[in-house]
Design a protein around this motif. Sequence first.
Motif, PDB file in Angstrom:
ATOM      1  N   ALA A  36       4.007  45.859 -17.532  1.00 27.92           N
ATOM      2  CA  ALA A  36       2.723  45.680 -17.052  1.00 27.92           C
ATOM      3  C   ALA A  36       1.575  46.724 -17.949  1.00 27.92           C
ATOM      4  CB  ALA A  36       2.026  45.144 -15.797  1.00 27.92           C
ATOM      5  N   ALA A  37       1.945  48.011 -17.232  1.00 29.56           N
ATOM      6  CA  ALA A  37       1.453  49.230 -17.807  1.00 29.56           C
ATOM      7  C   ALA A  37       1.821  49.452 -18.823  1.00 29.56           C
ATOM      8  CB  ALA A  37       2.132  50.491 -16.689  1.00 29.56           C
ATOM      9  N   GLU A  38       2.893  49.623 -20.176  1.00 29.94           N
ATOM     10  CA  GLU A  38       3.026  49.382 -20.663  1.00 29.94           C
ATOM     11  C   GLU A  38       2.590  48.168 -21.859  1.00 29.94           C
ATOM     12  OE1 GLU A  38       7.730  50.914 -21.417  1.00 29.94           O
ATOM     13  OE2 GLU A  38       7.303  48.817 -21.406  1.00 29.94           O
ATOM     14  N   PHE A  39       2.088  47.235 -21.076  1.00 25.93           N
ATOM     15  CA  PHE A  39       1.570  46.158 -22.342  1.00 25.93           C
ATOM     16  C   PHE A  39      -0.146  46.567 -22.458  1.00 25.93           C
ATOM     17  CE2 PHE A  39      -1.220  42.327 -22.259  1.00 25.93           C
ATOM     18  CZ  PHE A  39      -0.504  41.975 -22.985  1.00 25.93           C
ATOM     19  N   ASN A  40      -0.530  47.577 -21.469  1.00 24.43           N
ATOM     20  CA  ASN A  40      -2.576  48.221 -20.778  1.00 24.43           C
ATOM     21  C   ASN A  40      -2.645  49.631 -21.758  1.00 24.43           C
ATOM     22  OD1 ASN A  40      -3.498  45.936 -19.648  1.00 24.43           O
ATOM     23  ND2 ASN A  40      -1.970  46.006 -17.695  1.00 24.43           N
ATOM     24  N   GLY A  41      -0.711  49.728 -22.805  1.00 25.25           N
ATOM     25  CA  GLY A  41      -1.625  51.263 -23.164  1.00 25.25           C
ATOM     26  C   GLY A  41      -1.303  52.334 -22.207  1.00 25.25           C
ATOM     27  N   LEU A  42      -0.535  51.978 -20.984  1.00 29.26           N
ATOM     28  CA  LEU A  42      -0.263  53.200 -19.542  1.00 29.26           C
ATOM     29  C   LEU A  42       0.220  53.601 -20.250  1.00 29.26           C
ATOM     30  CD1 LEU A  42      -2.332  51.001 -16.823  1.00 29.26           C
ATOM     31  CD2 LEU A  42      -3.285  52.908 -19.206  1.00 29.26           C
ATOM     32  N   SER A  43       0.697  54.450 -19.976  1.00 30.19           N
ATOM     33  CA  SER A  43       2.157  55.368 -19.619  1.00 30.19           C
ATOM     34  C   SER A  43       3.057  55.453 -17.700  1.00 30.19           C
ATOM     35  CB  SER A  43       2.869  56.826 -19.241  1.00 30.19           C
ATOM     36  OG  SER A  43       3.425  57.667 -19.521  1.00 30.19           O
ATOM     37  N   SER A  44       4.579  55.228 -17.824  1.00 31.32           N
ATOM     38  CA  SER A  44       4.870  55.406 -17.180  1.00 31.32           C
ATOM     39  C   SER A  44       5.495  56.175 -16.327  1.00 31.32           C
ATOM     40  CB  SER A  44       5.851  53.817 -16.246  1.00 31.32           C
ATOM     41  OG  SER A  44       5.040  52.957 -16.563  1.00 31.32           O
ATOM     42  N   ALA A 176      21.123  56.435 -19.143  1.00 28.20           N
ATOM     43  CA  ALA A 176      20.703  54.776 -19.728  1.00 28.20           C
ATOM     44  C   ALA A 176      21.037  54.095 -18.248  1.00 28.20           C
ATOM     45  CB  ALA A 176      21.556  54.206 -21.330  1.00 28.20           C
ATOM     46  N   ASN A 177      21.610  54.364 -17.638  1.00 29.71           N
ATOM     47  CA  ASN A 177      21.527  53.875 -16.233  1.00 29.71           C
ATOM     48  C   ASN A 177      20.783  54.027 -15.319  1.00 29.71           C
ATOM     49  OD1 ASN A 177      22.986  52.795 -14.328  1.00 29.71           O
ATOM     50  ND2 ASN A 177      23.907  54.554 -14.045  1.00 29.71           N
ATOM     51  N   MET A 178      19.973  55.093 -15.243  1.00 22.85           N
ATOM     52  CA  MET A 178      19.086  55.988 -14.754  1.00 22.85           C
ATOM     53  C   MET A 178      17.633  55.231 -14.851  1.00 22.85           C
ATOM     54  SD  MET A 178      17.313  60.013 -14.278  1.00 22.85           S
ATOM     55  CE  MET A 178      16.807  59.746 -15.360  1.00 22.85           C
ATOM     56  N   LEU A 179      17.465  55.409 -16.749  1.00 18.15           N
ATOM     57  CA  LEU A 179      16.662  54.748 -17.395  1.00 18.15           C
ATOM     58  C   LEU A 179      15.911  53.209 -16.754  1.00 18.15           C
ATOM     59  CD1 LEU A 179      16.411  56.840 -20.846  1.00 18.15           C
ATOM     60  CD2 LEU A 179      15.075  57.106 -18.667  1.00 18.15           C
ATOM     61  N   VAL A 180      17.060  52.946 -16.533  1.00 15.43           N
ATOM     62  CA  VAL A 180      16.518  51.550 -16.231  1.00 15.43           C
ATOM     63  C   VAL A 180      17.095  50.639 -15.359  1.00 15.43           C
ATOM     64  CG1 VAL A 180      17.995  50.558 -18.682  1.00 15.43           C
ATOM     65  CG2 VAL A 180      19.369  50.861 -16.556  1.00 15.43           C
ATOM     66  N   SER A 181      17.155  52.166 -14.260  1.00 20.03           N
ATOM     67  CA  SER A 181      17.139  51.827 -12.583  1.00 20.03           C
ATOM     68  C   SER A 181      15.512  51.916 -12.313  1.00 20.03           C
ATOM     69  CB  SER A 181      18.118  53.107 -11.923  1.00 20.03           C
ATOM     70  OG  SER A 181      19.115  52.636 -12.568  1.00 20.03           O
ATOM     71  N   ALA A 182      14.807  52.804 -12.680  1.00 22.26           N
ATOM     72  CA  ALA A 182      13.044  53.325 -12.436  1.00 22.26           C
ATOM     73  C   ALA A 182      12.924  51.702 -13.289  1.00 22.26           C
ATOM     74  CB  ALA A 182      12.550  54.034 -13.159  1.00 22.26           C
ATOM     75  N   ARG A 183      12.201  50.992 -11.549  1.00 22.30           N
ATOM     76  CA  ARG A 183      11.471  49.382 -11.893  1.00 22.30           C
ATOM     77  C   ARG A 183       9.675  49.442 -12.140  1.00 22.30           C
ATOM     78  NH1 ARG A 183      12.208  47.326  -6.963  1.00 22.30           N
ATOM     79  NH2 ARG A 183      14.308  46.400  -7.662  1.00 22.30           N
ATOM     80  N   TYR A 184       9.148  50.642 -11.495  1.00 20.59           N
ATOM     81  CA  TYR A 184       7.703  50.849 -12.152  1.00 20.59           C
ATOM     82  C   TYR A 184       7.149  52.427 -12.443  1.00 20.59           C
ATOM     83  CZ  TYR A 184       6.528  47.225  -8.659  1.00 20.59           C
ATOM     84  OH  TYR A 184       7.109  45.583  -8.076  1.00 20.59           O
ATOM     85  N   LYS A 185       7.795  53.069 -12.284  1.00 23.75           N
ATOM     86  CA  LYS A 185       7.591  54.964 -12.444  1.00 23.75           C
ATOM     87  C   LYS A 185       8.831  55.447 -12.580  1.00 23.75           C
ATOM     88  CE  LYS A 185       4.541  57.911 -11.501  1.00 23.75           C
ATOM     89  NZ  LYS A 185       2.957  58.659 -10.717  1.00 23.75           N
ATOM     90  N   MET A 186       9.000  56.329 -13.675  1.00 28.17           N
ATOM     91  CA  MET A 186       9.765  57.421 -13.242  1.00 28.17           C
ATOM     92  C   MET A 186       8.822  59.202 -13.288  1.00 28.17           C
ATOM     93  SD  MET A 186      13.169  58.676 -15.920  1.00 28.17           S
ATOM     94  CE  MET A 186      13.395  57.738 -14.515  1.00 28.17           C
TER      95      MET A 186
END
Length: 214
Positions: A36-44, A176-186
């Motif tokens: 949702a954040a990416e769709f609205n142009g926001l950075s997570s 890569a494993n860590m990056l796909v583990s974050a649901r909303y924010k890193m």
Amino acid sequence: FGKETLRKSYRTQGQLFGPLVNREFYQGRLDIEPSAAEFNGLSSLELVIVDGDNRANRNVTASTEAPIGEVNKVIELITDHVRNQPEHSLLVVSASPVEVEAIDDALELELQANTDLREFFEKHGREKFEVTSLSDLNHRLADRIIFSIGFGRTPQGKILSHFGLLNEPEAKRWLANMLVSARYKMTIVSCFSAYDLPEMRSEGATEYLPILLK
């Protein structure tokens, strides 16, 4: 029985860092919906640069691992999360096993002083809080991940070209494993930005540091 290649992500909340993961690790083969954040142009992605206590103590050790300022900043972020977003699961990851131990020790001292925080660390079931190294992260998901690089500067203020587990041959898979583990924010905690990095050989996953630290 034949085989079928799975290419589509069906996460209802989208895939944090989906475009980056798809481009850099899967050669664009995946079909990933934006978050949702990416769709609205926001950075997570939140980048926290540690300015104080980020150098090795020449009187104690020559290692730049687990700088005090970075460990303290991670503890500050953890306690802030527990107090303000306890409904969200949290995972802390570092490229330095030494930093993992330092964060565990510092967190235990923090909990001794603030016993009201302890309840959070027993919640979230399979997404229960954990501090782990990049190589030990296995099949985890969390609403938020704090990635602490784990390396500071030399006593002279220089940055070495070795970043622990990020230099290992398996580092791309671990990252890569860590990056796909974050649901909303890193949140990335580092003692330097992409513009401070020295010229480095392409080794392990170090080539992705400038991308993450910008």
